[in-house]
Write a protein that holds these residues in place. Structure first.
Motif, PDB file in Angstrom:
ATOM      1  N   THR A 182       0.805  -1.232   0.000  1.00 17.18           N
ATOM      2  CA  THR A 182       0.000   0.000   0.000  1.00 17.18           C
ATOM      3  C   THR A 182       0.836   1.280   0.000  1.00 17.18           C
ATOM      4  OG1 THR A 182      -0.171  -0.139   2.410  1.00 17.18           O
ATOM      5  CG2 THR A 182      -1.996  -1.046   1.153  1.00 17.18           C
ATOM      6  N   GLN A 183       2.132   1.173   0.292  1.00 20.83           N
ATOM      7  CA  GLN A 183       2.943   2.392   0.354  1.00 20.83           C
ATOM      8  C   GLN A 183       4.085   2.312  -0.653  1.00 20.83           C
ATOM      9  OE1 GLN A 183       4.336   3.393   4.306  1.00 20.83           O
ATOM     10  NE2 GLN A 183       2.340   2.890   5.204  1.00 20.83           N
ATOM     11  N   LYS A 184       4.359   3.457  -1.244  1.00 11.52           N
ATOM     12  CA  LYS A 184       5.489   3.509  -2.177  1.00 11.52           C
ATOM     13  C   LYS A 184       6.775   3.650  -1.383  1.00 11.52           C
ATOM     14  CE  LYS A 184       4.066   5.710  -6.497  1.00 11.52           C
ATOM     15  NZ  LYS A 184       3.340   6.972  -6.355  1.00 11.52           N
ATOM     16  N   PRO A 185       7.827   2.897  -1.747  1.00 10.73           N
ATOM     17  CA  PRO A 185       9.118   3.115  -1.087  1.00 10.73           C
ATOM     18  C   PRO A 185       9.600   4.540  -1.386  1.00 10.73           C
ATOM     19  CG  PRO A 185       9.140   1.143  -2.498  1.00 10.73           C
ATOM     20  CD  PRO A 185       7.895   1.876  -2.793  1.00 10.73           C
ATOM     21  N   PRO A 186      10.506   5.112  -0.612  1.00  8.30           N
ATOM     22  CA  PRO A 186      11.140   4.495   0.556  1.00  8.30           C
ATOM     23  C   PRO A 186      10.168   4.283   1.724  1.00  8.30           C
ATOM     24  CG  PRO A 186      11.796   6.803   0.355  1.00  8.30           C
ATOM     25  CD  PRO A 186      11.018   6.470  -0.882  1.00  8.30           C
ATOM     26  N   ILE A 187      10.374   3.143   2.417  1.00  3.51           N
ATOM     27  CA  ILE A 187       9.530   2.775   3.550  1.00  3.51           C
ATOM     28  C   ILE A 187      10.398   2.642   4.795  1.00  3.51           C
ATOM     29  CG2 ILE A 187       8.202   0.855   4.536  1.00  3.51           C
ATOM     30  CD1 ILE A 187       7.223   0.260   1.661  1.00  3.51           C
ATOM     31  N   ARG A 188       9.943   3.246   5.870  1.00  2.00           N
ATOM     32  CA  ARG A 188      10.590   3.018   7.173  1.00  2.00           C
ATOM     33  C   ARG A 188       9.477   2.917   8.198  1.00  2.00           C
ATOM     34  NH1 ARG A 188      14.776   6.491   5.511  1.00  2.00           N
ATOM     35  NH2 ARG A 188      13.690   8.341   6.285  1.00  2.00           N
ATOM     36  N   ILE A 189       9.138   1.693   8.599  1.00  2.07           N
ATOM     37  CA  ILE A 189       8.063   1.529   9.573  1.00  2.07           C
ATOM     38  C   ILE A 189       8.456   0.549  10.679  1.00  2.07           C
ATOM     39  CG2 ILE A 189       6.153   1.999   7.965  1.00  2.07           C
ATOM     40  CD1 ILE A 189       6.322  -1.531   8.809  1.00  2.07           C
ATOM     41  N   ILE A 190       7.783   0.725  11.817  1.00  3.99           N
ATOM     42  CA  ILE A 190       7.766  -0.339  12.823  1.00  3.99           C
ATOM     43  C   ILE A 190       6.312  -0.738  12.992  1.00  3.99           C
ATOM     44  CG2 ILE A 190       9.841   0.274  14.107  1.00  3.99           C
ATOM     45  CD1 ILE A 190       7.845   1.612  16.159  1.00  3.99           C
ATOM     46  N   ALA A 191       6.091  -1.995  13.393  1.00  6.69           N
ATOM     47  CA  ALA A 191       4.730  -2.490  13.592  1.00  6.69           C
ATOM     48  C   ALA A 191       4.670  -3.251  14.910  1.00  6.69           C
ATOM     49  CB  ALA A 191       4.311  -3.392  12.436  1.00  6.69           C
ATOM     50  N   PRO A 192       4.272  -2.573  15.978  1.00  9.47           N
ATOM     51  CA  PRO A 192       4.116  -3.268  17.256  1.00  9.47           C
ATOM     52  C   PRO A 192       2.719  -3.863  17.354  1.00  9.47           C
ATOM     53  CG  PRO A 192       3.906  -0.886  17.583  1.00  9.47           C
ATOM     54  CD  PRO A 192       3.970  -1.139  16.096  1.00  9.47           C
ATOM     55  N   GLY A 193       2.585  -5.000  18.049  1.00 14.96           N
ATOM     56  CA  GLY A 193       1.231  -5.535  18.219  1.00 14.96           C
ATOM     57  C   GLY A 193       1.197  -6.927  18.800  1.00 14.96           C
ATOM     58  N   ARG A 194      -0.035  -7.416  18.972  1.00 15.58           N
ATOM     59  CA  ARG A 194      -0.241  -8.740  19.563  1.00 15.58           C
ATOM     60  C   ARG A 194      -0.079  -9.823  18.508  1.00 15.58           C
ATOM     61  NH1 ARG A 194      -5.090  -6.265  21.475  1.00 15.58           N
ATOM     62  NH2 ARG A 194      -4.764  -5.486  23.580  1.00 15.58           N
ATOM     63  N   VAL A 195       0.513 -10.946  18.908  1.00 14.89           N
ATOM     64  CA  VAL A 195       0.618 -12.115  18.045  1.00 14.89           C
ATOM     65  C   VAL A 195       0.258 -13.340  18.879  1.00 14.89           C
ATOM     66  CG1 VAL A 195       2.383 -11.022  16.608  1.00 14.89           C
ATOM     67  CG2 VAL A 195       3.070 -12.466  18.525  1.00 14.89           C
ATOM     68  N   VAL A 215      12.570  -1.608   6.497  1.00 14.49           N
ATOM     69  CA  VAL A 215      13.115  -0.500   5.727  1.00 14.49           C
ATOM     70  C   VAL A 215      13.228  -0.958   4.281  1.00 14.49           C
ATOM     71  CG1 VAL A 215      15.193   0.886   5.274  1.00 14.49           C
ATOM     72  CG2 VAL A 215      14.383   0.595   7.619  1.00 14.49           C
ATOM     73  N   ILE A 216      12.645  -0.221   3.354  1.00 20.76           N
ATOM     74  CA  ILE A 216      12.792  -0.515   1.927  1.00 20.76           C
ATOM     75  C   ILE A 216      13.236   0.772   1.250  1.00 20.76           C
ATOM     76  CG2 ILE A 216      11.617  -1.181  -0.211  1.00 20.76           C
ATOM     77  CD1 ILE A 216      11.681  -3.528   1.621  1.00 20.76           C
ATOM     78  N   VAL A 292       9.862 -11.906  -1.601  1.00 14.31           N
ATOM     79  CA  VAL A 292       8.873 -11.171  -0.803  1.00 14.31           C
ATOM     80  C   VAL A 292       8.642  -9.788  -1.412  1.00 14.31           C
ATOM     81  CG1 VAL A 292       8.415 -10.168   1.481  1.00 14.31           C
ATOM     82  CG2 VAL A 292       9.439 -12.448   1.302  1.00 14.31           C
ATOM     83  N   ILE A 293       9.733  -9.144  -1.826  1.00 17.94           N
ATOM     84  CA  ILE A 293       9.602  -7.822  -2.457  1.00 17.94           C
ATOM     85  C   ILE A 293       8.775  -7.944  -3.736  1.00 17.94           C
ATOM     86  CG2 ILE A 293      10.919  -5.980  -3.596  1.00 17.94           C
ATOM     87  CD1 ILE A 293      13.087  -6.370  -1.488  1.00 17.94           C
ATOM     88  N   GLU A 302      15.302  -2.945  -8.058  1.00 21.06           N
ATOM     89  CA  GLU A 302      15.288  -1.516  -7.762  1.00 21.06           C
ATOM     90  C   GLU A 302      15.291  -1.271  -6.253  1.00 21.06           C
ATOM     91  OE1 GLU A 302      11.905   0.487  -9.405  1.00 21.06           O
ATOM     92  OE2 GLU A 302      12.697   2.486  -8.911  1.00 21.06           O
ATOM     93  N   TRP A 303      14.547  -2.089  -5.514  1.00 19.19           N
ATOM     94  CA  TRP A 303      14.350  -1.844  -4.080  1.00 19.19           C
ATOM     95  C   TRP A 303      14.931  -2.966  -3.243  1.00 19.19           C
ATOM     96  CZ3 TRP A 303      12.993   2.941  -3.456  1.00 19.19           C
ATOM     97  CH2 TRP A 303      12.193   3.565  -4.415  1.00 19.19           C
TER      98      TRP A 303
END
Ligand code: PHE
Length: 343
Positions: A182-195, A215-216, A292-293, A302-303
């Motif tokens: 859903t997001q165009k690179p560059p990407i820098r995210i963290i995803a905290p949550g329940r598993v 990070v992409i 995966v990319i 490219e990425w």
């Protein structure tokens, strides 16, 4: 009759007295009701004069009762308002204040540390479809890694696009997929949550917390990964003598994959993060696999990028010297107080 009734209604001083007068005048056996009934026995001539008079009597008595009731209700309310004063200056009992749970505090702290490095927070659903949780992460149907995850499968009809059963997400890695789709690179995210994993002992609970990092960008290397993790762990453990050891490992969705150990030293018989007397594994990570990319519709030529994942509860245990993971989810105030998390 009219003037005597109305005088008595106006003099009634309680709602009950007004009600008694209503029954006396307008009830089944009431005086006004009797007059209305008598109309039937009258000749047409008599009725022509008596009818309007009796009806107007009934109307004025009804109106008088309504007005008196309203006046009495108002008076009662006024009296209550006057009597029930509140002293707003009185000090209140503060009660026992609530506090933020250690896991939530650590997640907030992590979000802050990564925000300083330019990472945004991303989220995904806890009930995840098979494709995002496994397939897109290069874990196909027959992959042994699926068995390692002790997955909770959901009953009922699937809503996943590929017709496979929904799962309780076994890691935060599906948020990598959702973000790249859903997001165009560059990407820098963290995803905290329940598993969720079907596992329970002193160091495993069926529900626990992870934080994912992704990070992409162009020209990303393992060096960037190492710097990011070192910076993060120094900030989190509030020590400059953090030493990392990257060990070659395997995850289907990273290539190469590395497991990250952090050095600890012994202080009064306890392990304290910092130094390098021994090693403790804290993170799984690696360079995001080309497949995966590509699965996310991006061109892997490219990425490039790196990803990492770690247990938030475990990080909290290490930082605060807690030894039983299950205590996090018991909601025992004595335990929270012992570690300084509740008043
Ligand atoms: N998802 C992995 C786990 O749950 C951790 C991980 C995340 C490893 C990202 C590599 C990259 O164990």
């Amino acid at each position: 009759l009219r003037s005597s009734l109305i005088a008595r209604i106006d003099a009634a001083d309680t709602p009950d007295a007004v009600e008694a007068l209503r029954v006396e005048a307008l009830g089944k056996q009431g005086a006004v009701t009797a007059l209305l009934k008598s109309l039937g026995a009258m000749s047409a001539d008599e009725r022509q004069t008596a009818g309007p008079a009796i009806h107007s009597l009934r109307e004025s008595v009804t109106a008088a009762i309504g007005a008196r009731k309203a006046a009495l209700d108002r008076a009662l309310l006024d009296a209550r308002l006057a009597a029930e004063t509140l002293d707003m200056t009185l000090p209140v009992d503060a009660g026992t204040p609530g506090s933020v749970h250690p896991v939530s505090q650590v997640m907030d702290e992590l979000a802050e540390i990564f925000a300083d490095m330019g990472f945004a927070v991303a989220t995904g659903p806890e009930i995840e479809d098979d494709w995002h949780n496994f397939t897109a992460l290069n874990i196909p149907e027959t992959h042994p890694a699926r068995a390692m995850h002790d997955t909770f499968y959901c009953d009922g009809p699937s809503t996943g696009d590929d017709g496979a059963r929904m799962v309780l997400r076994t890691h935060t890695s599906p948020v990598q997929i959702r973000t790249m789709m859903t997001q165009k690179p560059p990407i820098r995210i963290i995803a905290p949550g329940r598993v969720y994993r079907s596992d329970s002992d002193a160091t495993h609970t069926p529900m626990f917390h992870q934080i994912e990092g992704l990070v992409i960008d162009k020209g990303i290397t393992l060096g960037h990964l190492k710097w990011t993790l070192e910076t993060f762990l120094k900030a989190f453990f509030e020590r400059d003598d953090i030493v990392l050891r990257l060990r070659s490992s395997y995850f289907p969705f990273t290539e190469p994959s590395v497991e990250v150990d952090v050095g600890y030293s012994m202080v009064k018989g306890k392990r304290v993060i910092g130094g390098a007397e021994g090693w403790m594994e804290v993170l799984g990570s690696g360079m995001v696999h080309r497949k995966v990319i590509a699965n996310c519709g991006l061109d892997p030529d490219e990425w490039q990028g790196f990803a990492f994942g770690t247990g938030v509860d475990r990080l909290a245990m290490l930082k605060y010297g807690m030894d039983d993971l299950r205590a996090f989810f018991d909601g025992d105030l004595r335990w929270l107080r012992h570690y300084g998390f509740a008043a």
